[in-house]
Design a protein around this motif. Structure first.
Motif, short mmCIF file in Angstrom:
data_model
loop_
_atom_site.label_atom_id
_atom_site.label_comp_id
_atom_site.label_asym_id
_atom_site.label_seq_id
_atom_site.Cartn_x
_atom_site.Cartn_y
_atom_site.Cartn_z
N LEU A 85 0.82 -1.21 0.00
CA LEU A 85 0.00 0.00 0.00
C LEU A 85 0.85 1.26 0.00
O LEU A 85 0.80 2.06 -0.94
N ALA A 86 1.63 1.46 1.04
CA ALA A 86 2.43 2.68 1.17
C ALA A 86 3.43 2.49 2.31
O ALA A 86 3.39 1.50 3.03
N TYR A 88 5.22 4.51 5.76
CA TYR A 88 4.97 5.56 6.74
C TYR A 88 6.18 5.65 7.66
O TYR A 88 6.55 4.66 8.29
N SER A 103 3.11 -0.75 4.71
CA SER A 103 1.75 -1.26 4.88
C SER A 103 1.34 -2.08 3.66
O SER A 103 1.80 -1.85 2.53
N ARG A 140 -4.81 6.70 9.80
CA ARG A 140 -4.43 7.19 8.48
C ARG A 140 -4.16 6.03 7.52
O ARG A 140 -4.58 6.07 6.36
N ILE A 141 -3.47 5.00 8.00
CA ILE A 141 -3.16 3.86 7.15
C ILE A 141 -4.44 3.17 6.71
O ILE A 141 -4.60 2.80 5.53
N ASP A 144 -6.20 5.27 4.09
CA ASP A 144 -5.50 5.14 2.81
C ASP A 144 -5.83 3.80 2.15
O ASP A 144 -6.00 3.72 0.93
N GLU A 147 -9.47 3.81 0.78
CA GLU A 147 -9.55 4.62 -0.44
C GLU A 147 -8.88 3.90 -1.61
O GLU A 147 -9.38 3.94 -2.74
N ARG A 148 -7.76 3.22 -1.36
CA ARG A 148 -7.12 2.44 -2.43
C ARG A 148 -8.08 1.37 -2.94
O ARG A 148 -8.20 1.16 -4.15
N SER A 151 -10.85 2.92 -4.98
CA SER A 151 -10.36 3.40 -6.26
C SER A 151 -10.06 2.24 -7.22
O SER A 151 -10.35 2.33 -8.41
#
Length: 243
Positions: A85-86, A88, A103, A140-141, A144, A147-148, A151
């Motif tokens: 995912l991303a 941090y 993440s 926040r994770i 995110d 939303e991923r 999307s």
């Protein structure tokens, strides 16, 4: 190289740890649910958090994500879909030391109730729309990750990862409604799905029974070979923005 490594001292640099955190999503009772655990150890003992933990020296990041998911929740089955995912790495995100988290986002259909393990005191599936306050920066994770997921349903066939081997268009629509959190027009959705090349393919079979009002039996489909959806299936709010 050997001479360089012989004189190399890693203690010259500030220590930094690496963890993995997992946003695991499934659909229950037509709602998108996230997997959260109650921490059984400090820091933030008793608080809710995403499953995760420190990576081991001999494992890959994705391996660590799957392992932590199994150890903290008892979910032994591998997710139907998992992706990075991303990252941090804010300096104050963990009170123990500088910790960088990688993440992962995981999807799986019809997952069972989790069982807490290792340093988790409890593990539950919780609707994403009213998750309690999470420890660290996990709020926040999670946001995110959700939303991923929302999307990706617009431009990839990821929704089929929540479905069985075969499904009806109506069942696929319920997946979209659950992930997006909004109702969709049945006729428009049916038309859009069948107009996207490679999204789904017919099996030549139908459901064994008709609809609840005695309607005709529905056609069964399976996931097609498309990797991207063109045209994309936009969320109603996104359609309004583009207009």
């Amino acid at each position: 190289m050997e001479e360089f490594l012989a004189g190399y001292d890693p203690r010259r640099y500030p220590p930094v740890a690496v963890t993995v955190d997992v946003v695991a999503l499934t659909i229950r009772d037509r709602q998108l649910h996230a997997l959260i655990v109650e921490r059984g150890v400090e820091p933030y003992e008793g608080a809710w958090a995403l499953p995760g933990g420190f990576i081991r020296p001999d494992e890959d990041l994705a391996e660590a994500a799957v392992r932590e998911l199994a150890e903290e929740t008892g979910l032994d089955a591998a997710p139907a879909h998992i992706e990075q995912l991303a990252s941090y790495g804010g300096p104050g995100r963990d009170p123990r030391m500088r910790v960088v988290s990688i993440s992962y986002l995981a999807f799986a259909p019809d997952l069972p109730d989790p069982r807490a393990g290792t340093d988790a005191a409890a593990a539950v599936w919780h609707p994403v729309d009213d998750v309690p306050r999470l420890a660290f920066d996990h709020q926040r994770i999670l946001a995110d990750g959700v939303e991923r997921a929302r999307s990706k349903l617009e431009y990839t066939p990821l929704a089929t990862a929540f479905a069985g081997d075969t499904f009806t268009v109506s069942e696929l629509r319920l997946i979209y409604e659950s992930v997006w959190g909004t109702p969709l027009h049945a006729g428009n959705f049916h038309r859009k799905v069948l107009s996207v090349p490679g999204f789904v393919e017919g099996t030549g079979e139908t459901t064994q029974t008709g609809g609840p009002k005695g309607g005709p039996r529905a056609k069964l489909y399976r996931a097609g070979d498309a990797r991207l959806l063109h045209p994309a299936l936009l969320r109603p709010s996104r359609e309004d923005e583009i207009r």
